[in-house]
Design a protein around this motif. Sequence first.
Motif, PDB file in Angstrom:
ATOM      1  N   VAL A 103      24.716  62.301  70.549  1.00 35.67           N
ATOM      2  CA  VAL A 103      24.812  63.130  69.725  1.00 35.67           C
ATOM      3  C   VAL A 103      25.033  64.539  69.866  1.00 35.67           C
ATOM      4  N   ALA A 104      24.721  64.933  71.365  1.00 37.41           N
ATOM      5  CA  ALA A 104      24.822  66.129  71.712  1.00 37.41           C
ATOM      6  C   ALA A 104      26.020  66.832  71.499  1.00 37.41           C
ATOM      7  N   GLY A 105      26.423  67.987  70.537  1.00 33.96           N
ATOM      8  CA  GLY A 105      27.744  68.479  70.575  1.00 33.96           C
ATOM      9  C   GLY A 105      28.671  67.652  69.362  1.00 33.96           C
ATOM     10  N   ILE A 106      28.195  66.634  68.888  1.00 32.84           N
ATOM     11  CA  ILE A 106      29.150  66.114  67.918  1.00 32.84           C
ATOM     12  C   ILE A 106      29.490  66.938  66.641  1.00 32.84           C
ATOM     13  N   GLY A 107      28.590  67.859  66.364  1.00 32.53           N
ATOM     14  CA  GLY A 107      29.092  68.927  65.404  1.00 32.53           C
ATOM     15  C   GLY A 107      28.987  68.393  64.026  1.00 32.53           C
ATOM     16  N   GLU A 108      29.258  69.194  62.942  1.00 26.99           N
ATOM     17  CA  GLU A 108      28.937  68.588  61.607  1.00 26.99           C
ATOM     18  C   GLU A 108      30.119  67.474  61.045  1.00 26.99           C
ATOM     19  N   ARG A 109      31.400  67.626  61.764  1.00 25.12           N
ATOM     20  CA  ARG A 109      32.203  66.388  61.409  1.00 25.12           C
ATOM     21  C   ARG A 109      31.720  65.153  61.961  1.00 25.12           C
ATOM     22  N   GLY A 110      31.164  65.280  63.057  1.00 22.69           N
ATOM     23  CA  GLY A 110      30.617  64.018  63.591  1.00 22.69           C
ATOM     24  C   GLY A 110      29.624  63.304  62.932  1.00 22.69           C
ATOM     25  N   TRP A 111      28.758  64.137  62.593  1.00 27.53           N
ATOM     26  CA  TRP A 111      27.450  63.726  61.512  1.00 27.53           C
ATOM     27  C   TRP A 111      28.057  63.270  60.304  1.00 27.53           C
ATOM     28  N   GLU A 112      28.919  63.752  59.472  1.00 31.83           N
ATOM     29  CA  GLU A 112      29.609  63.278  58.570  1.00 31.83           C
ATOM     30  C   GLU A 112      29.949  61.671  58.777  1.00 31.83           C
ATOM     31  N   GLU A 113      30.820  61.684  59.850  1.00 36.40           N
ATOM     32  CA  GLU A 113      31.194  60.259  60.327  1.00 36.40           C
ATOM     33  C   GLU A 113      29.912  59.161  60.286  1.00 36.40           C
ATOM     34  N   VAL A 114      28.843  59.795  60.969  1.00 43.54           N
ATOM     35  CA  VAL A 114      27.733  59.109  61.255  1.00 43.54           C
ATOM     36  C   VAL A 114      27.108  58.728  59.680  1.00 43.54           C
ATOM     37  N   ALA A 115      27.034  59.894  58.646  1.00 46.82           N
ATOM     38  CA  ALA A 115      26.769  59.343  57.349  1.00 46.82           C
ATOM     39  C   ALA A 115      27.435  58.388  56.722  1.00 46.82           C
ATOM     40  N   GLN A 116      28.761  58.316  56.911  1.00 51.34           N
ATOM     41  CA  GLN A 116      29.485  57.277  56.342  1.00 51.34           C
ATOM     42  C   GLN A 116      29.113  55.790  56.881  1.00 51.34           C
ATOM     43  N   LEU A 117      28.667  55.648  58.135  1.00 50.97           N
ATOM     44  CA  LEU A 117      28.376  54.642  58.664  1.00 50.97           C
ATOM     45  C   LEU A 117      27.163  54.027  58.337  1.00 50.97           C
ATOM     46  N   VAL A 118      26.080  55.057  58.143  1.00 50.12           N
ATOM     47  CA  VAL A 118      24.695  54.663  57.851  1.00 50.12           C
ATOM     48  C   VAL A 118      24.759  54.290  56.112  1.00 50.12           C
ATOM     49  N   GLU A 119      25.858  54.776  55.415  1.00 48.12           N
ATOM     50  CA  GLU A 119      25.889  54.693  53.975  1.00 48.12           C
ATOM     51  C   GLU A 119      26.559  53.357  53.802  1.00 48.12           C
ATOM     52  N   ASP A 120      27.433  52.789  54.714  1.00 54.46           N
ATOM     53  CA  ASP A 120      28.084  51.365  54.625  1.00 54.46           C
ATOM     54  C   ASP A 120      27.206  50.464  54.980  1.00 54.46           C
ATOM     55  N   GLY A 121      25.807  50.882  55.298  1.00 55.91           N
ATOM     56  CA  GLY A 121      24.902  49.716  55.643  1.00 55.91           C
ATOM     57  C   GLY A 121      24.729  49.278  57.168  1.00 55.91           C
ATOM     58  N   ARG A 122      25.384  50.269  58.022  1.00 55.94           N
ATOM     59  CA  ARG A 122      25.499  49.750  59.243  1.00 55.94           C
ATOM     60  C   ARG A 122      24.356  50.505  60.062  1.00 55.94           C
ATOM     61  N   ALA A 123      23.723  49.978  61.303  1.00 55.84           N
ATOM     62  CA  ALA A 123      22.790  50.673  62.001  1.00 55.84           C
ATOM     63  C   ALA A 123      23.386  51.816  62.791  1.00 55.84           C
ATOM     64  N   PHE A 124      22.531  52.798  63.280  1.00 55.42           N
ATOM     65  CA  PHE A 124      22.773  53.777  63.984  1.00 55.42           C
ATOM     66  C   PHE A 124      21.984  53.961  65.074  1.00 55.42           C
ATOM     67  N   TRP A 125      22.366  54.118  66.415  1.00 57.03           N
ATOM     68  CA  TRP A 125      21.439  54.194  67.479  1.00 57.03           C
ATOM     69  C   TRP A 125      22.020  55.721  68.084  1.00 57.03           C
ATOM     70  N   PRO A 126      21.338  56.760  67.788  1.00 64.60           N
ATOM     71  CA  PRO A 126      21.607  57.885  68.339  1.00 64.60           C
ATOM     72  C   PRO A 126      21.007  58.071  69.917  1.00 64.60           C
ATOM     73  N   GLU A 127      21.814  58.538  71.009  1.00 64.10           N
ATOM     74  CA  GLU A 127      21.402  59.041  72.143  1.00 64.10           C
ATOM     75  C   GLU A 127      21.292  60.474  72.089  1.00 64.10           C
ATOM     76  N   PRO A 128      20.013  61.140  72.122  1.00 65.07           N
ATOM     77  CA  PRO A 128      19.648  62.122  71.964  1.00 65.07           C
ATOM     78  C   PRO A 128      20.016  62.977  73.560  1.00 65.07           C
ATOM     79  N   PRO A 129      20.080  64.220  73.534  1.00 59.26           N
ATOM     80  CA  PRO A 129      20.377  64.984  74.840  1.00 59.26           C
ATOM     81  C   PRO A 129      19.042  64.951  75.833  1.00 59.26           C
ATOM     82  N   PRO A 130      19.233  64.882  76.899  1.00 62.29           N
ATOM     83  CA  PRO A 130      17.944  64.729  77.782  1.00 62.29           C
ATOM     84  C   PRO A 130      17.061  65.769  77.455  1.00 62.29           C
ATOM     85  N   GLN A 131      15.926  65.563  77.554  1.00 56.74           N
ATOM     86  CA  GLN A 131      14.638  66.580  77.243  1.00 56.74           C
ATOM     87  C   GLN A 131      14.852  67.909  78.224  1.00 56.74           C
TER      88      GLN A 131
END
Length: 339
Positions: free
Chosen positions: A241-269
């Motif tokens: 998810v690092a750097g995917i921006g607002e457009r990327g998160w809008e795609e994530v929202a559509q995925l979740v609203e479709d009832g699909r699972a989302f597994w984010p990979e955060p940036p390293p600590q």
Amino acid sequence: MTGVTGAGPWPGTAALEAATTVVGDLVDTPSEVTGLPFAPVLPARGPWGDRTGAALALLEELPAELGPHGWKLADRPGGDLTRARALAREDLEALAVAAHGYAGPLVLPLLGPHTLAAEVYLARGDRVVSDPGALREVVASLAAGLAGRVADVRRVVPGAAVRVLLHEPMLAAVLAGVVPTFSGRDRLRRVPGPVAAEGLGAVADAARAAGAEAVVVHGGTAWAALPAVRASSADGAALAVAGIGERGWEEVAQLVEDGRAFWPEPPPQATSQCAGPDVVGQADAVTRPWRTVGLPVAGLRDLVLVAGAPDPAAAPDDARGALAGLVRAAGVVAERGDA
């Protein structure tokens, strides 16, 4: 509750040590976090044991061998494929020992068909993805091989609820038609979205038919892979998810609203000498954009955070530390999901 797993790659060359570490660390998590042990992949063993070699070892009736430029399809099995298959058996045996008596979710990472076809060459020609017929063969062969692997894992770890993490870091490039030719002077023709979605679906369907509970497709760092995942029968998607921006998160929202699972990979600590690892900052990388696009806070409890592949120079202790840090970050995400 919020979960934690790994992408698959792990430092070192000892399969049993890696599997024992991963299973042990992810079984022993705080009550607010669900650990999802995963089958480690050990790229330090060479091309026979990295993600590409591990996937080729599972292909049904589609042999491969190492050439001057990497893996390529072959007319018949040879020493390279024999070695890759031996490492695959070693990994399965190590998992059986490490997870003896375990009952719960178990993640099986595997390179997806489109990335495999973009990395491997035809026996005589360019990359497999350049030939629609060869791509279909790889999809069918990988689907059959994955089904067999899922069945094997369920046999040696009877209590495992297998979830497949299908890695497709080159899917967006395949869809966009930007994969370079062998010479590097041109680009291969794009694979249409419906064709890619059908291929993902074929692999996902075969895995579930063999007993997998879910198949999640990891699109790497490119949100442009998500529409094809949504159009397939996959159960969800993962994304760095690092750097995917607002457009990327809008795609994530559509995925979740479709009832699909989302597994984010955060940036390293991030770390500092004064404050130590920035657990909250890693959690923020997920929870802040999640709220910004209007997704329900309670949905944070359904996420599975994925630890990215360790740096090639990392030691096993470094990977363990990163995994432990992500478990702490998942606790923060879970707490915010209860707010």
